[in-house]
Design a protein around this motif. Structure first.
Motif, PDB file in Angstrom:
ATOM      1  N   CYS B  21       0.862  -1.198   0.000  1.00 30.37           N
ATOM      2  CA  CYS B  21       0.000   0.000   0.000  1.00 30.37           C
ATOM      3  C   CYS B  21       0.897   1.247   0.000  1.00 30.37           C
ATOM      4  O   CYS B  21       2.076   1.173   0.364  1.00 30.37           O
ATOM      5  CB  CYS B  21      -0.950   0.004   1.200  1.00 30.37           C
ATOM      6  SG  CYS B  21      -0.213   0.525   2.772  1.00 30.37           S
ATOM      7  N   ASP B  22       0.324   2.373  -0.385  1.00 31.68           N
ATOM      8  CA  ASP B  22       1.111   3.608  -0.504  1.00 31.68           C
ATOM      9  C   ASP B  22       1.787   3.971   0.813  1.00 31.68           C
ATOM     10  O   ASP B  22       2.940   4.405   0.835  1.00 31.68           O
ATOM     11  CB  ASP B  22       0.216   4.782  -0.951  1.00 31.68           C
ATOM     12  CG  ASP B  22      -0.211   4.624  -2.399  1.00 31.68           C
ATOM     13  OD1 ASP B  22       0.358   3.749  -3.086  1.00 31.68           O
ATOM     14  OD2 ASP B  22      -1.116   5.358  -2.835  1.00 31.68           O
ATOM     15  N   ARG B  23       1.059   3.812   1.905  1.00 33.05           N
ATOM     16  CA  ARG B  23       1.603   4.202   3.210  1.00 33.05           C
ATOM     17  C   ARG B  23       2.794   3.309   3.581  1.00 33.05           C
ATOM     18  O   ARG B  23       3.825   3.804   4.041  1.00 33.05           O
ATOM     19  CB  ARG B  23       0.500   4.120   4.270  1.00 33.05           C
ATOM     20  CG  ARG B  23       0.925   4.437   5.686  1.00 33.05           C
ATOM     21  CD  ARG B  23       1.196   5.917   5.903  1.00 33.05           C
ATOM     22  NE  ARG B  23       1.653   6.172   7.272  1.00 33.05           N
ATOM     23  CZ  ARG B  23       2.353   7.232   7.640  1.00 33.05           C
ATOM     24  NH1 ARG B  23       2.682   8.159   6.762  1.00 33.05           N
ATOM     25  NH2 ARG B  23       2.727   7.392   8.890  1.00 33.05           N
ATOM     26  N   CYS B  24       2.666   2.010   3.386  1.00 31.00           N
ATOM     27  CA  CYS B  24       3.785   1.105   3.710  1.00 31.00           C
ATOM     28  C   CYS B  24       4.995   1.414   2.827  1.00 31.00           C
ATOM     29  O   CYS B  24       6.132   1.418   3.306  1.00 31.00           O
ATOM     30  CB  CYS B  24       3.368  -0.364   3.565  1.00 31.00           C
ATOM     31  SG  CYS B  24       2.443  -0.978   4.998  1.00 31.00           S
ATOM     32  N   GLU B  25       4.744   1.683   1.549  1.00 29.21           N
ATOM     33  CA  GLU B  25       5.861   2.022   0.653  1.00 29.21           C
ATOM     34  C   GLU B  25       6.542   3.310   1.129  1.00 29.21           C
ATOM     35  O   GLU B  25       7.766   3.418   1.130  1.00 29.21           O
ATOM     36  CB  GLU B  25       5.374   2.200  -0.797  1.00 29.21           C
ATOM     37  CG  GLU B  25       4.940   0.912  -1.481  1.00 29.21           C
ATOM     38  CD  GLU B  25       6.100  -0.041  -1.792  1.00 29.21           C
ATOM     39  OE1 GLU B  25       7.253   0.276  -1.476  1.00 29.21           O
ATOM     40  OE2 GLU B  25       5.828  -1.133  -2.335  1.00 29.21           O
ATOM     41  N   TYR B  26       5.721   4.276   1.542  1.00 33.56           N
ATOM     42  CA  TYR B  26       6.272   5.546   2.028  1.00 33.56           C
ATOM     43  C   TYR B  26       7.121   5.311   3.286  1.00 33.56           C
ATOM     44  O   TYR B  26       8.253   5.806   3.390  1.00 33.56           O
ATOM     45  CB  TYR B  26       5.138   6.532   2.328  1.00 33.56           C
ATOM     46  CG  TYR B  26       5.633   7.813   2.957  1.00 33.56           C
ATOM     47  CD1 TYR B  26       6.239   8.803   2.187  1.00 33.56           C
ATOM     48  CD2 TYR B  26       5.522   8.020   4.334  1.00 33.56           C
ATOM     49  CE1 TYR B  26       6.717   9.965   2.764  1.00 33.56           C
ATOM     50  CE2 TYR B  26       5.990   9.186   4.923  1.00 33.56           C
ATOM     51  CZ  TYR B  26       6.588  10.160   4.141  1.00 33.56           C
ATOM     52  OH  TYR B  26       7.072  11.300   4.718  1.00 33.56           O
ATOM     53  N   VAL B  27       6.578   4.549   4.223  1.00 33.69           N
ATOM     54  CA  VAL B  27       7.295   4.297   5.483  1.00 33.69           C
ATOM     55  C   VAL B  27       8.589   3.531   5.211  1.00 33.69           C
ATOM     56  O   VAL B  27       9.635   3.812   5.803  1.00 33.69           O
ATOM     57  CB  VAL B  27       6.396   3.544   6.485  1.00 33.69           C
ATOM     58  CG1 VAL B  27       7.175   3.154   7.727  1.00 33.69           C
ATOM     59  CG2 VAL B  27       5.186   4.402   6.859  1.00 33.69           C
ATOM     60  N   ARG B  28       8.516   2.592   4.272  1.00 29.36           N
ATOM     61  CA  ARG B  28       9.713   1.803   3.919  1.00 29.36           C
ATOM     62  C   ARG B  28      10.839   2.722   3.432  1.00 29.36           C
ATOM     63  O   ARG B  28      12.018   2.436   3.653  1.00 29.36           O
ATOM     64  CB  ARG B  28       9.321   0.791   2.830  1.00 29.36           C
ATOM     65  CG  ARG B  28       9.988  -0.548   2.937  1.00 29.36           C
ATOM     66  CD  ARG B  28       9.298  -1.590   2.058  1.00 29.36           C
ATOM     67  NE  ARG B  28       8.285  -2.344   2.783  1.00 29.36           N
ATOM     68  CZ  ARG B  28       7.028  -2.536   2.397  1.00 29.36           C
ATOM     69  NH1 ARG B  28       6.595  -2.022   1.258  1.00 29.36           N
ATOM     70  NH2 ARG B  28       6.198  -3.224   3.146  1.00 29.36           N
ATOM     71  N   ASN B  29      10.470   3.811   2.801  1.00 31.39           N
ATOM     72  CA  ASN B  29      11.473   4.763   2.302  1.00 31.39           C
ATOM     73  C   ASN B  29      11.735   5.917   3.264  1.00 31.39           C
ATOM     74  O   ASN B  29      12.570   6.778   2.987  1.00 31.39           O
ATOM     75  CB  ASN B  29      11.020   5.316   0.941  1.00 31.39           C
ATOM     76  CG  ASN B  29      11.041   4.246  -0.122  1.00 31.39           C
ATOM     77  OD1 ASN B  29      12.026   3.526  -0.256  1.00 31.39           O
ATOM     78  ND2 ASN B  29       9.950   4.091  -0.846  1.00 31.39           N
ATOM     79  N   ASN B  30      10.985   5.960   4.358  1.00 28.98           N
ATOM     80  CA  ASN B  30      11.139   7.021   5.362  1.00 28.98           C
ATOM     81  C   ASN B  30      10.999   6.367   6.731  1.00 28.98           C
ATOM     82  O   ASN B  30       9.991   6.541   7.425  1.00 28.98           O
ATOM     83  CB  ASN B  30      10.065   8.106   5.166  1.00 28.98           C
ATOM     84  CG  ASN B  30      10.197   8.800   3.818  1.00 28.98           C
ATOM     85  OD1 ASN B  30      10.939   9.764   3.698  1.00 28.98           O
ATOM     86  ND2 ASN B  30       9.496   8.292   2.815  1.00 28.98           N
ATOM     87  N   MET B  31      12.020   5.614   7.082  1.00 27.01           N
ATOM     88  CA  MET B  31      11.892   4.721   8.244  1.00 27.01           C
ATOM     89  C   MET B  31      11.745   5.466   9.572  1.00 27.01           C
ATOM     90  O   MET B  31      11.477   4.840  10.596  1.00 27.01           O
ATOM     91  CB  MET B  31      13.047   3.718   8.281  1.00 27.01           C
ATOM     92  CG  MET B  31      12.884   2.587   7.271  1.00 27.01           C
ATOM     93  SD  MET B  31      11.454   1.488   7.564  1.00 27.01           S
ATOM     94  CE  MET B  31      12.129   0.380   8.816  1.00 27.01           C
ATOM     95  N   GLN B  32      11.889   6.791   9.561  1.00 27.01           N
ATOM     96  CA  GLN B  32      11.594   7.536  10.784  1.00 27.01           C
ATOM     97  C   GLN B  32      10.098   7.430  11.140  1.00 27.01           C
ATOM     98  O   GLN B  32       9.711   7.741  12.260  1.00 27.01           O
ATOM     99  CB  GLN B  32      12.028   9.002  10.673  1.00 27.01           C
ATOM    100  CG  GLN B  32      11.240   9.848   9.685  1.00 27.01           C
ATOM    101  CD  GLN B  32      11.796   9.807   8.278  1.00 27.01           C
ATOM    102  OE1 GLN B  32      12.408   8.817   7.857  1.00 27.01           O
ATOM    103  NE2 GLN B  32      11.566  10.871   7.520  1.00 27.01           N
ATOM    104  N   HIS B  33       9.274   6.973  10.190  1.00 26.54           N
ATOM    105  CA  HIS B  33       7.844   6.809  10.451  1.00 26.54           C
ATOM    106  C   HIS B  33       7.463   5.351  10.756  1.00 26.54           C
ATOM    107  O   HIS B  33       6.282   5.026  10.835  1.00 26.54           O
ATOM    108  CB  HIS B  33       7.022   7.299   9.254  1.00 26.54           C
ATOM    109  CG  HIS B  33       7.208   8.759   8.983  1.00 26.54           C
ATOM    110  ND1 HIS B  33       6.823   9.732   9.880  1.00 26.54           N
ATOM    111  CD2 HIS B  33       7.768   9.416   7.936  1.00 26.54           C
ATOM    112  CE1 HIS B  33       7.124  10.930   9.395  1.00 26.54           C
ATOM    113  NE2 HIS B  33       7.712  10.765   8.225  1.00 26.54           N
ATOM    114  N   CYS B  34       8.459   4.489  10.883  1.00 29.77           N
ATOM    115  CA  CYS B  34       8.139   3.076  11.147  1.00 29.77           C
ATOM    116  C   CYS B  34       7.572   2.929  12.555  1.00 29.77           C
ATOM    117  O   CYS B  34       7.729   3.807  13.407  1.00 29.77           O
ATOM    118  CB  CYS B  34       9.370   2.189  10.942  1.00 29.77           C
ATOM    119  SG  CYS B  34      10.523   2.196  12.312  1.00 29.77           S
TER     120      CYS B  34
END
Lengths: 249, 249
Positions: B21-34
């Motif tokens: 999903c878009d959110r998981c892809e985003y978090v995967r590339n911005n791991m400060q949001h994991c």
């Protein structure tokens, strides 16, 4: 086929938490010498098989779709603890091939998530593509399988965790004339270990099976120290495994 | 006292393994949001207490001697999986304060290593230095304690994992007029979850207890997505926890 040792340590690993010996301090500052939980990646014919899942970062190392199966040797935590998180993923199921063990570890069987546990039978060979896999019973405190991998006249036996080998397994491996034996070697020579080989026991197995190469893994803290001083005493055909060690067969 | 949320995710965390999903892809590339497994560090009077041990890198984050105790809320794997490795350290024992649970998780009780498990009794307050800790029973699928921390007229209630609160716990927390409530909020509003609060249930608890601040943790994938679009709908006193979120009380 290519096999990469991803981890070559025992459950405590190197450096050992809380240990301030010179070797642990050195490894802490030179983490290329660390020993993670014993595990390996087997690559064959474009497929990738993870052998044991004690690494804590499986999700980061192996994005979804990059593993075809996981082969588990047994359900001690240092061989399966990475599955606790991985199971809650989504998408394709991941086959986890394992010895029959009714208890498993924690609630893995109760809540398998995306993992599909499949019990294997000892000596009952099966194929993953053209790769022949034979589960071999080992001598450990939980139901445990070693795995014999055969592909195009090449063979690798991955035998973790074990103390000695059952006579029938010994016979089978002698007949096979295996190329590479990867074997649990947890303790220094003459140090008795109830569930694992010490170095003397590994060398005896090496003498009996006469593989082209023997590679030690599941190396405990005290053996790591011993090997650091005594590597030159090993036979030429016996290698000290390290995280990242690669075998091409 | 200072409390840092080290993890604010559910067992699957964010990004979710295998989710595109878009959110998981985003978090995967911005791991400060994991979102890592729900856990926290409480620092008080120069002492450090880890609350839950689901993080996979406890040994690296907290060198030997840097933790005074570990408080465990319950023995689901995402709250204790980091102990499997840690226990095989050497040196000083680490007290692990926990609810009474005969089964624990895997073989942690059978082979505790350097961990010293100590069962607590519900409502039976104790002191860690000048910090008063009261174990409060929660409503979950395994014996589970929340913890009320009180220090110099300040109070933090850490209530994970739970669906609702027992009436007696509610009464106690209303009487205390707590400063910060950190609470399990796993699912979006109106999504029924058998063992965890959804957002509606958390807001109802917030209305009942009226803490100065409520902070959500144990946030599941679907709630993370919902919050990403709807954060502005939350009351001012209700915060979305994130890994690294700090509370000074």
């Amino acid at each position: 086929m290519r096999l990469t040792l991803l981890g070559t340590g025992d459950a405590g690993g190197m450096p050992r938490y809380g240990c301030d010996c010179d070797r642990c301090e050195y490894v802490r500052n030179n983490m290329q010498h660390c020993r993670r939980p014993a595990s390996a990646l087997l690559e064959c014919d474009g497929k990738r098989y993870l052998i044991d899942a004690g690494l804590m970062d499986i999700a980061e190392r192996f994005p979804a779709g990059s593993l075809d199966s996981i082969l588990v040797t047994h359900f001690h935590a240092d061989h399966v603890q990475g599955l606790f998180h991985l199971r809650w993923g989504t998408g394709d199921k991941i086959p986890v091939l394992c010895p029959p063990d009714t208890s498993g570890c924690g609630d893995l069987f109760k809540h398998p998530g995306i993992l599909e546990f499949r019990s294997l039978k000892k000596y009952d060979a099966f194929y993953l593509g053209d790769l022949k896999v034979t589960p071999l019973p080992l001598i450990h405190s939980k139901p445990t399988f070693g795995y014999l991998f055969e592909y195009k006249q090449q063979s690798i036996a991955y035998m973790v965790d074990t103390k000695g080998l059952p006579p029938k397994v010994e016979e089978l491996l002698i007949d096979k004339e295996i190329d590479t034996l990867i074997i649990d070697t947890s303790s220094p020579p003459n140090v008795e270990n109830r569930n694992h080989n010490n170095l003397g026991e590994t060398l005896a197995i090496h003498e009996t099976l006469m593989p082209k190469k023997t590679v030690m893994t599941h190396i405990g803290h005290d053996l790591d120290l011993w090997l650091n001083d005594n590597a030159s005493k090993l036979p030429d055909e016996v290698d000290i495994g390290h995280d990242g060690y690669r075998i091409y067969n």
